[in-house]
Scaffold this motif. Structure first.
Motif, PDB file in Angstrom:
ATOM      1  N   LEU A  29       0.832  -1.204   0.000  1.00 25.49           N
ATOM      2  CA  LEU A  29       0.000   0.000   0.000  1.00 25.49           C
ATOM      3  C   LEU A  29       0.865   1.252   0.000  1.00 25.49           C
ATOM      4  N   MET A  30       1.919   1.209   0.774  1.00 27.56           N
ATOM      5  CA  MET A  30       2.853   2.335   0.832  1.00 27.56           C
ATOM      6  C   MET A  30       3.503   2.567  -0.538  1.00 27.56           C
ATOM      7  N   LEU A  35       3.657   5.417  -5.881  1.00 25.01           N
ATOM      8  CA  LEU A  35       3.461   5.501  -7.335  1.00 25.01           C
ATOM      9  C   LEU A  35       2.394   6.522  -7.692  1.00 25.01           C
ATOM     10  N   ASP A  36       1.326   6.572  -6.891  1.00 28.27           N
ATOM     11  CA  ASP A  36       0.263   7.548  -7.144  1.00 28.27           C
ATOM     12  C   ASP A  36       0.780   8.976  -6.981  1.00 28.27           C
ATOM     13  N   TRP A  37       1.609   9.200  -5.962  1.00 29.73           N
ATOM     14  CA  TRP A  37       2.137  10.543  -5.724  1.00 29.73           C
ATOM     15  C   TRP A  37       3.155  10.919  -6.802  1.00 29.73           C
ATOM     16  N   ILE A  38       3.878   9.927  -7.321  1.00 26.41           N
ATOM     17  CA  ILE A  38       4.817  10.210  -8.416  1.00 26.41           C
ATOM     18  C   ILE A  38       4.047  10.654  -9.649  1.00 26.41           C
ATOM     19  N   ASP A  39       2.907   9.993  -9.926  1.00 23.36           N
ATOM     20  CA  ASP A  39       2.076  10.373 -11.063  1.00 23.36           C
ATOM     21  C   ASP A  39       1.533  11.787 -10.919  1.00 23.36           C
ATOM     22  N   PHE A  44       7.686  13.374  -2.973  1.00 24.34           N
ATOM     23  CA  PHE A  44       7.439  12.543  -1.791  1.00 24.34           C
ATOM     24  C   PHE A  44       7.105  11.108  -2.194  1.00 24.34           C
ATOM     25  N   GLY A  45       6.545  10.947  -3.389  1.00 24.54           N
ATOM     26  CA  GLY A  45       6.229   9.611  -3.884  1.00 24.54           C
ATOM     27  C   GLY A  45       7.469   8.751  -4.045  1.00 24.54           C
ATOM     28  N   TYR A  46       8.568   9.363  -4.487  1.00 24.79           N
ATOM     29  CA  TYR A  46       9.823   8.608  -4.601  1.00 24.79           C
ATOM     30  C   TYR A  46      10.306   8.137  -3.236  1.00 24.79           C
ATOM     31  N   LEU A  47      10.142   8.981  -2.235  1.00 28.63           N
ATOM     32  CA  LEU A  47      10.532   8.606  -0.879  1.00 28.63           C
ATOM     33  C   LEU A  47       9.700   7.424  -0.381  1.00 28.63           C
ATOM     34  N   SER A  51      11.352   3.775   0.229  1.00 30.51           N
ATOM     35  CA  SER A  51      11.441   3.369   1.632  1.00 30.51           C
ATOM     36  C   SER A  51      10.550   2.178   1.974  1.00 30.51           C
ATOM     37  N   SER A  52       9.595   1.836   1.141  1.00 28.14           N
ATOM     38  CA  SER A  52       8.670   0.739   1.474  1.00 28.14           C
ATOM     39  C   SER A  52       9.374  -0.604   1.666  1.00 28.14           C
ATOM     40  N   PRO A  53      10.384  -0.994   0.866  1.00 25.31           N
ATOM     41  CA  PRO A  53      11.048  -2.277   1.176  1.00 25.31           C
ATOM     42  C   PRO A  53      11.813  -2.241   2.498  1.00 25.31           C
ATOM     43  N   PHE A  54      12.383  -1.096   2.840  1.00 21.32           N
ATOM     44  CA  PHE A  54      13.117  -0.984   4.098  1.00 21.32           C
ATOM     45  C   PHE A  54      12.174  -1.030   5.296  1.00 21.32           C
TER      46      PHE A  54
END
Length: 87
Positions: A29-30, A35-39, A44-47, A51-54
């Protein structure tokens, strides 16, 4: 109705497997929000995406550490009982 055999040691595997489901869903979900914020053009979407796998790894390791601590407590109890029964 006695408590000679501990059930918790057997249940820890199930608890660990069940805890992976919400942790993984939260990380997905994160990443999806990232991805939605990158679009939408937000950096902040890149962050979020990076960071989601970490975050997933940190949460899995935290749950694993807590459950290993629980198992160690029960093993200590079993070993003390074996020492007591020797005498």
């Amino acid at each position: 109705m006695n408590f000679d055999h501990m059930v918790t040691a057997k249940l820890v595997k199930i608890v660990y497997a069940l805890s992976l489901v919400p942790i993984t869903l939260m990380a997905l979900l994160m990443a999806g929000y990232g991805l939605d914020w990158i679009d939408q053009g937000s950096s902040f979407g890149y962050l979020l995406l990076l960071s989601s796998p970490f975050v997933w790894l940190f949460q899995v390791l935290t749950i694993r550490t807590i459950l290993e601590f629980v198992i160690n407590q029960f093993k200590i109890s079993e070993y003390l009982r074996a020492i007591k029964d020797k005498d």
